[in-house]
Scaffold this motif. Sequence first.
Motif, PDB file in Angstrom:
ATOM      1  N   CYS A   1       0.819  -1.208   0.000  1.00 12.18           N
ATOM      2  CA  CYS A   1       0.000   0.000   0.000  1.00 12.18           C
ATOM      3  C   CYS A   1       0.855   1.261   0.000  1.00 12.18           C
ATOM      4  O   CYS A   1       0.485   2.279  -0.603  1.00 12.18           O
ATOM      5  CB  CYS A   1      -0.947   0.004   1.194  1.00 12.18           C
ATOM      6  N   VAL A   2       1.998   1.191   0.660  1.00 12.73           N
ATOM      7  CA  VAL A   2       2.890   2.355   0.725  1.00 12.73           C
ATOM      8  C   VAL A   2       3.375   2.725  -0.669  1.00 12.73           C
ATOM      9  O   VAL A   2       3.371   3.899  -1.063  1.00 12.73           O
ATOM     10  CB  VAL A   2       4.082   2.070   1.661  1.00 12.73           C
ATOM     11  N   LYS A   3       3.768   1.714  -1.423  1.00 10.20           N
ATOM     12  CA  LYS A   3       4.274   1.951  -2.774  1.00 10.20           C
ATOM     13  C   LYS A   3       3.185   2.451  -3.710  1.00 10.20           C
ATOM     14  O   LYS A   3       3.465   3.169  -4.676  1.00 10.20           O
ATOM     15  CB  LYS A   3       4.865   0.653  -3.335  1.00 10.20           C
ATOM     16  N   SER A   4       1.950   2.082  -3.443  1.00 14.03           N
ATOM     17  CA  SER A   4       0.856   2.383  -4.365  1.00 14.03           C
ATOM     18  C   SER A   4       0.100   3.666  -4.046  1.00 14.03           C
ATOM     19  O   SER A   4      -0.669   4.150  -4.878  1.00 14.03           O
ATOM     20  CB  SER A   4      -0.142   1.219  -4.379  1.00 14.03           C
ATOM     21  N   CYS A   5       0.288   4.232  -2.856  1.00 17.39           N
ATOM     22  CA  CYS A   5      -0.504   5.385  -2.435  1.00 17.39           C
ATOM     23  C   CYS A   5      -0.197   6.615  -3.292  1.00 17.39           C
ATOM     24  O   CYS A   5       0.925   7.136  -3.249  1.00 17.39           O
ATOM     25  CB  CYS A   5      -0.243   5.707  -0.969  1.00 17.39           C
ATOM     26  N   PRO A   6      -1.152   7.110  -4.083  1.00 20.19           N
ATOM     27  CA  PRO A   6      -0.895   8.254  -4.956  1.00 20.19           C
ATOM     28  C   PRO A   6      -0.739   9.572  -4.200  1.00 20.19           C
ATOM     29  O   PRO A   6      -0.174  10.533  -4.732  1.00 20.19           O
ATOM     30  CB  PRO A   6      -2.128   8.293  -5.871  1.00 20.19           C
ATOM     31  N   ALA A   7      -1.228   9.614  -2.961  1.00 24.23           N
ATOM     32  CA  ALA A   7      -1.153  10.854  -2.189  1.00 24.23           C
ATOM     33  C   ALA A   7       0.063  10.910  -1.269  1.00 24.23           C
ATOM     34  O   ALA A   7       0.307  11.938  -0.626  1.00 24.23           O
ATOM     35  CB  ALA A   7      -2.427  11.020  -1.357  1.00 24.23           C
ATOM     36  N   GLY A   8       0.819   9.812  -1.206  1.00 27.06           N
ATOM     37  CA  GLY A   8       1.973   9.778  -0.312  1.00 27.06           C
ATOM     38  C   GLY A   8       1.579   9.853   1.152  1.00 27.06           C
ATOM     39  O   GLY A   8       2.318  10.375   1.989  1.00 27.06           O
ATOM     40  N   ALA A   9       0.406   9.295   1.475  1.00 28.74           N
ATOM     41  CA  ALA A   9      -0.107   9.371   2.841  1.00 28.74           C
ATOM     42  C   ALA A   9       0.340   8.214   3.714  1.00 28.74           C
ATOM     43  O   ALA A   9       0.020   8.182   4.905  1.00 28.74           O
ATOM     44  CB  ALA A   9      -1.632   9.428   2.817  1.00 28.74           C
ATOM     45  N   LEU A  10       1.073   7.256   3.134  1.00 29.46           N
ATOM     46  CA  LEU A  10       1.517   6.080   3.867  1.00 29.46           C
ATOM     47  C   LEU A  10       3.029   5.985   3.857  1.00 29.46           C
ATOM     48  O   LEU A  10       3.682   6.326   2.859  1.00 29.46           O
ATOM     49  CB  LEU A  10       0.917   4.810   3.266  1.00 29.46           C
ATOM     50  N   SER A  11       3.595   5.491   4.949  1.00 30.99           N
ATOM     51  CA  SER A  11       5.039   5.318   5.031  1.00 30.99           C
ATOM     52  C   SER A  11       5.349   4.141   5.944  1.00 30.99           C
ATOM     53  O   SER A  11       4.546   3.779   6.814  1.00 30.99           O
ATOM     54  CB  SER A  11       5.713   6.584   5.561  1.00 30.99           C
ATOM     55  N   LEU A  12       6.488   3.527   5.732  1.00 33.65           N
ATOM     56  CA  LEU A  12       6.959   2.440   6.584  1.00 33.65           C
ATOM     57  C   LEU A  12       7.922   3.014   7.606  1.00 33.65           C
ATOM     58  O   LEU A  12       8.968   3.560   7.254  1.00 33.65           O
ATOM     59  CB  LEU A  12       7.647   1.359   5.757  1.00 33.65           C
ATOM     60  N   VAL A  13       7.571   2.893   8.878  1.00 31.67           N
ATOM     61  CA  VAL A  13       8.399   3.426   9.950  1.00 31.67           C
ATOM     62  C   VAL A  13       8.605   2.334  10.998  1.00 31.67           C
ATOM     63  O   VAL A  13       7.637   1.846  11.588  1.00 31.67           O
ATOM     64  CB  VAL A  13       7.747   4.666  10.603  1.00 31.67           C
ATOM     65  N   ALA A  14       9.851   1.947  11.195  1.00 31.69           N
ATOM     66  CA  ALA A  14      10.190   0.929  12.197  1.00 31.69           C
ATOM     67  C   ALA A  14       9.374  -0.346  12.011  1.00 31.69           C
ATOM     68  O   ALA A  14       8.875  -0.935  12.974  1.00 31.69           O
ATOM     69  CB  ALA A  14      10.005   1.484  13.607  1.00 31.69           C
ATOM     70  N   GLY A  15       9.208  -0.749  10.755  1.00 32.17           N
ATOM     71  CA  GLY A  15       8.520  -1.996  10.466  1.00 32.17           C
ATOM     72  C   GLY A  15       7.015  -1.944  10.554  1.00 32.17           C
ATOM     73  O   GLY A  15       6.364  -2.993  10.569  1.00 32.17           O
ATOM     74  N   ALA A  16       6.444  -0.752  10.598  1.00 31.73           N
ATOM     75  CA  ALA A  16       4.991  -0.615  10.647  1.00 31.73           C
ATOM     76  C   ALA A  16       4.555   0.464   9.664  1.00 31.73           C
ATOM     77  O   ALA A  16       5.299   1.415   9.390  1.00 31.73           O
ATOM     78  CB  ALA A  16       4.523  -0.252  12.046  1.00 31.73           C
ATOM     79  N   VAL A  17       3.344   0.306   9.123  1.00 33.74           N
ATOM     80  CA  VAL A  17       2.804   1.292   8.195  1.00 33.74           C
ATOM     81  C   VAL A  17       2.166   2.422   8.996  1.00 33.74           C
ATOM     82  O   VAL A  17       1.327   2.174   9.874  1.00 33.74           O
ATOM     83  CB  VAL A  17       1.763   0.669   7.248  1.00 33.74           C
ATOM     84  N   GLU A  18       2.552   3.646   8.692  1.00 32.20           N
ATOM     85  CA  GLU A  18       1.945   4.813   9.325  1.00 32.20           C
ATOM     86  C   GLU A  18       1.105   5.566   8.303  1.00 32.20           C
ATOM     87  O   GLU A  18       1.494   5.727   7.151  1.00 32.20           O
ATOM     88  CB  GLU A  18       3.020   5.738   9.911  1.00 32.20           C
ATOM     89  N   TRP A  19      -0.045   6.002   8.756  1.00 31.40           N
ATOM     90  CA  TRP A  19      -1.033   6.681   7.901  1.00 31.40           C
ATOM     91  C   TRP A  19      -1.149   8.146   8.293  1.00 31.40           C
ATOM     92  O   TRP A  19      -1.292   8.462   9.475  1.00 31.40           O
ATOM     93  CB  TRP A  19      -2.382   5.975   8.051  1.00 31.40           C
ATOM     94  N   ASP A  20      -1.069   9.020   7.312  1.00 34.04           N
ATOM     95  CA  ASP A  20      -1.238  10.452   7.535  1.00 34.04           C
ATOM     96  C   ASP A  20      -2.634  10.849   7.054  1.00 34.04           C
ATOM     97  O   ASP A  20      -2.860  10.996   5.854  1.00 34.04           O
ATOM     98  CB  ASP A  20      -0.171  11.244   6.768  1.00 34.04           C
ATOM     99  N   PRO A  21      -3.595  11.010   7.977  1.00 31.45           N
ATOM    100  CA  PRO A  21      -4.960  11.327   7.560  1.00 31.45           C
ATOM    101  C   PRO A  21      -5.098  12.686   6.895  1.00 31.45           C
ATOM    102  O   PRO A  21      -6.075  12.927   6.183  1.00 31.45           O
ATOM    103  CB  PRO A  21      -5.751  11.268   8.874  1.00 31.45           C
ATOM    104  N   VAL A  22      -4.134  13.582   7.106  1.00 32.09           N
ATOM    105  CA  VAL A  22      -4.189  14.899   6.469  1.00 32.09           C
ATOM    106  C   VAL A  22      -3.913  14.781   4.973  1.00 32.09           C
ATOM    107  O   VAL A  22      -4.603  15.385   4.141  1.00 32.09           O
ATOM    108  CB  VAL A  22      -3.195  15.870   7.138  1.00 32.09           C
TER     109      VAL A  22
END
Length: 282
Positions: free
Chosen positions: A55-76
């Motif tokens: 999902c991180v690679k596919s997110c067109p808005a760049g709202a997802l990132s992998l941090v310390a082995g977990a996916v973090e979501w930026d609702p903004v």
Amino acid sequence: MIPVSAHVPINNIIPFSLVDGPGARCSIFVQGCNLHCAYCHNPETQRLCVACGACVKSCPAGALSLVAGAVEWDPVKCTKCDTCINVCQHRSSPRILHMTAEEAFERVRGYMPFIRGVTCSGGECMLYPEFLTELFERCREVGLGCLIDSNGTIDFSKHEYLLGISDGVMLDLKCWDDKWFRSLTGTDGVMVRQNLAYLSEHDKLVELRVIVTNDRNDPEDAVKGAAGVLGERIGKTRLRLMRFRHFGVRGEMENAPSPDDSRMNAIESLAHQLGYGTVVVS
């Protein structure tokens, strides 16, 4: 003393819903389920994220990132385009908020006085009974009703206190025969039938829900089987017959047809003949 629950994965909080119990309600959907229903309309709520990164690679808005082995979501940044859900092969969603019951209650409190209660669903909310207990305690203190929407596979007899502070349970009865139940969900329906009897006997069955499909479950037998368990209490039981629709469904039933009006009408007539107090077709 109100217990303190741990953080629970929350998939969504709908401020105002008219379909999750009586009146305007806040609906809280937890993440995680113990069934694999082929007709699940929210399959992205079934599993917790395994941080595969698709999902991180596919997110067109760049709202997802992998941090310390977990996916973090930026609702903004998120535009809720659902790309992340569509690419996930694990029936999960990265758009999760981890909340305590107190944090969830603060969200709920912000919707007062425009709601009359809270309904917890999922996923399967009974996987998190401590969270429900604390949330319901807080809601009852401010006069809000509390409902549980459950697949019925968790033994309610082991959660008497939680039931006591709730207004009751909206129970899904997916099949009656265990062969159908295993085919549809991956497990049997023994506990669901036990819970049906227990909730009815303790006046905590707010609504019995049966989804009607073509050739994937046995709704006629479910309606008749439940009537036998309910006995004389059937006259005070609310039954909801839900027509299967493929919207949101993924996998083997995503293109399955909906039952026609004649089938729905026939089951409705059967339910009335059996003596159900209220029958709703949706």
